[in-house]
Design a protein around this motif. Structure first.
Motif, mmCIF file in Angstrom:
data_model
loop_
_atom_site.group_PDB
_atom_site.id
_atom_site.type_symbol
_atom_site.label_atom_id
_atom_site.label_comp_id
_atom_site.label_asym_id
_atom_site.label_seq_id
_atom_site.Cartn_x
_atom_site.Cartn_y
_atom_site.Cartn_z
ATOM 1 N N ARG A 40 -15.977 -20.657 -19.718
ATOM 2 C CA ARG A 40 -15.058 -19.651 -19.880
ATOM 3 C C ARG A 40 -16.442 -18.151 -19.508
ATOM 4 N N PRO A 132 -3.794 -22.546 -16.026
ATOM 5 C CA PRO A 132 -5.182 -22.097 -16.600
ATOM 6 C C PRO A 132 -5.950 -21.841 -15.756
ATOM 7 N N GLU A 133 -6.569 -23.267 -14.449
ATOM 8 C CA GLU A 133 -7.336 -23.431 -13.604
ATOM 9 C C GLU A 133 -7.294 -22.268 -13.098
ATOM 10 N N VAL A 135 -6.581 -18.813 -13.464
ATOM 11 C CA VAL A 135 -7.452 -18.343 -14.566
ATOM 12 C C VAL A 135 -8.441 -17.904 -14.503
ATOM 13 N N HIS A 154 -10.906 -11.367 -25.321
ATOM 14 C CA HIS A 154 -8.967 -12.223 -25.629
ATOM 15 C C HIS A 154 -8.918 -13.379 -25.705
ATOM 16 N N MET A 155 -10.395 -14.466 -25.982
ATOM 17 C CA MET A 155 -10.523 -15.773 -25.965
ATOM 18 C C MET A 155 -10.153 -15.814 -27.475
ATOM 19 N N LEU B 50 -2.260 -14.288 -20.746
ATOM 20 C CA LEU B 50 -2.820 -14.888 -19.947
ATOM 21 C C LEU B 50 -3.937 -15.555 -19.747
ATOM 22 N N LEU B 51 -4.614 -14.862 -20.241
ATOM 23 C CA LEU B 51 -5.788 -14.510 -20.152
ATOM 24 C C LEU B 51 -6.578 -15.479 -21.434
ATOM 25 N N ALA B 52 -5.614 -15.159 -22.437
ATOM 26 C CA ALA B 52 -5.862 -15.726 -23.654
ATOM 27 C C ALA B 52 -5.702 -17.218 -23.751
ATOM 28 N N GLY B 53 -5.239 -18.084 -22.545
ATOM 29 C CA GLY B 53 -4.566 -18.853 -22.742
ATOM 30 C C GLY B 53 -5.823 -20.370 -22.701
ATOM 31 N N PRO B 54 -4.951 -21.739 -22.627
ATOM 32 C CA PRO B 54 -5.812 -22.683 -22.297
ATOM 33 C C PRO B 54 -7.374 -22.670 -21.617
ATOM 34 N N VAL B 55 -8.024 -22.981 -21.943
ATOM 35 C CA VAL B 55 -9.591 -23.485 -21.446
ATOM 36 C C VAL B 55 -9.246 -24.091 -20.776
ATOM 37 N N PRO B 56 -9.580 -24.400 -19.282
ATOM 38 C CA PRO B 56 -8.758 -25.959 -18.555
ATOM 39 C C PRO B 56 -9.643 -27.411 -18.451
ATOM 40 N N ALA B 57 -11.480 -26.841 -18.794
ATOM 41 C CA ALA B 57 -12.417 -28.289 -18.663
ATOM 42 C C ALA B 57 -12.592 -28.482 -20.283
#
Lengths: 204, 76
Positions: A40, A132-133, A135, A154-155, B50-57
């Motif tokens: 990310r 997610p992809e 974003v 934020h993450m 939305l920004l804090a959402g799950p990481v895709p990979a």
């Protein structure tokens, strides 16, 4: 972690071997998490950043105070490795008109363009189109200088002042980058939606 | 009293809790009487989710193998 850990019957060299093994155990268990954060932060450069983090972590393992703080300690090293990668990328010329970015409001843009004419929750429907992809793809369009603070706050739940300390930059600089990063993120969400036909798919 | 422009400009910082007490009170006072800005705030909250959402990979097997190899070869 220090010579006090040398047990009876073991040499200093044995203890160093234990230390190496213990670093490998820690790093190995953290690899998926570290890679996920790095993806990310720096996208396709994630593997390079994690590798740099592993090498630096190994060199500084004697600085780790306790096993419990191992994951957070590795995260700090990773953030700096990612920042170095990001800084290298940021040298590439990027023409951004920040006056234009500052004037942009995604909220108003959605209301004005009205991509879902029959919706009574227009703004939420717009955001609902992003998986997610998507974003991730939008974040990768931001220069690393702005993306990295945005993702970490934020993450990963970092506080701005904590980030300033870890990156060794003034708090005001972090806050300014966060502000610009958020505005850029909004603008790029809209442009990404237009370019990829996300809104057309949403209304079909 | 502050304008919509000033209130909206501070919304993210307000949600972060990084505005000082006086500015926080001004934003809250504005939100208490401006429905449009309340809409902006709800939108900002959703954007943050939305920004804090799950990481895709997940980590690809090949990358994990190479990084594990880096660990194995350390100090040899």
């Amino acid at each position: 972690m220090d010579l006090l850990d040398v047990r009876p019957g073991k040499t200093v060299e044995d203890s160093r071997t234990d230390q190496r093994e213990s670093f490998r155990d820690l790093a190995s268990s953290q690899l998926p998490r570290l890679y996920s954060i790095a993806r990310r932060l720096v996208g396709d450069d994630a593997e390079d950043a994690v590798q740099d983090c592993l090498l630096k972590g190994f060199q500084r393992y004697d600085q780790l105070k306790s096993a419990e703080s191992g994951p957070a300690w590795l995260t700090t090293i990773l953030v700096n490795s990612c920042h170095d990668v990001g800084r290298a990328c940021a040298r590439r010329p990027q023409a951004i008109d920040f006056d234009d970015v500052e004037r942009f409001s995604l909220y108003r843009k959605i209301a004005y363009e009205d991509p879902f004419p029959y919706s009574d929750s227009l703004h939420l429907d717009f955001l609902g189109e992003f998986g997610p992809e998507d974003v991730h793809a939008v974040l990768m369009r931001l220069p690393p200088l702005y993306r990295i603070p945005l993702v970490l706050v934020h993450m990963e739940g970092f506080l701005a002042k904590e980030l300033a300390r870890r990156l060794d930059v003034p708090l005001g600089t972090v806050l300014a980058r966060l502000h610009r990063g958020r505005k850029l993120f909004e603008k790029e969400l809209w442009e990404y939606a237009e370019e990829t036909g996300l809104l057309k798919e949403g209304t079909s | 009293m502050i304008s919509c422009h000033d209130a909206v400009r501070q919304l993210w910082e307000y949600l972060d809790g990084t505005v000082d007490q006086a500015d926080r009170a001004l934003v809250e006072e504005h939100l208490s009487r401006c429905r449009r800005c309340c809409g902006e705030m709800e939108f900002a909250q959703e954007l943050r989710r939305l920004l804090a959402g799950p990481v895709p990979a997940d980590i690809p097997a090949e990358v994990q193998r190479r990084l594990n190899q880096t660990l194995e070869e350390m100090d040899r």
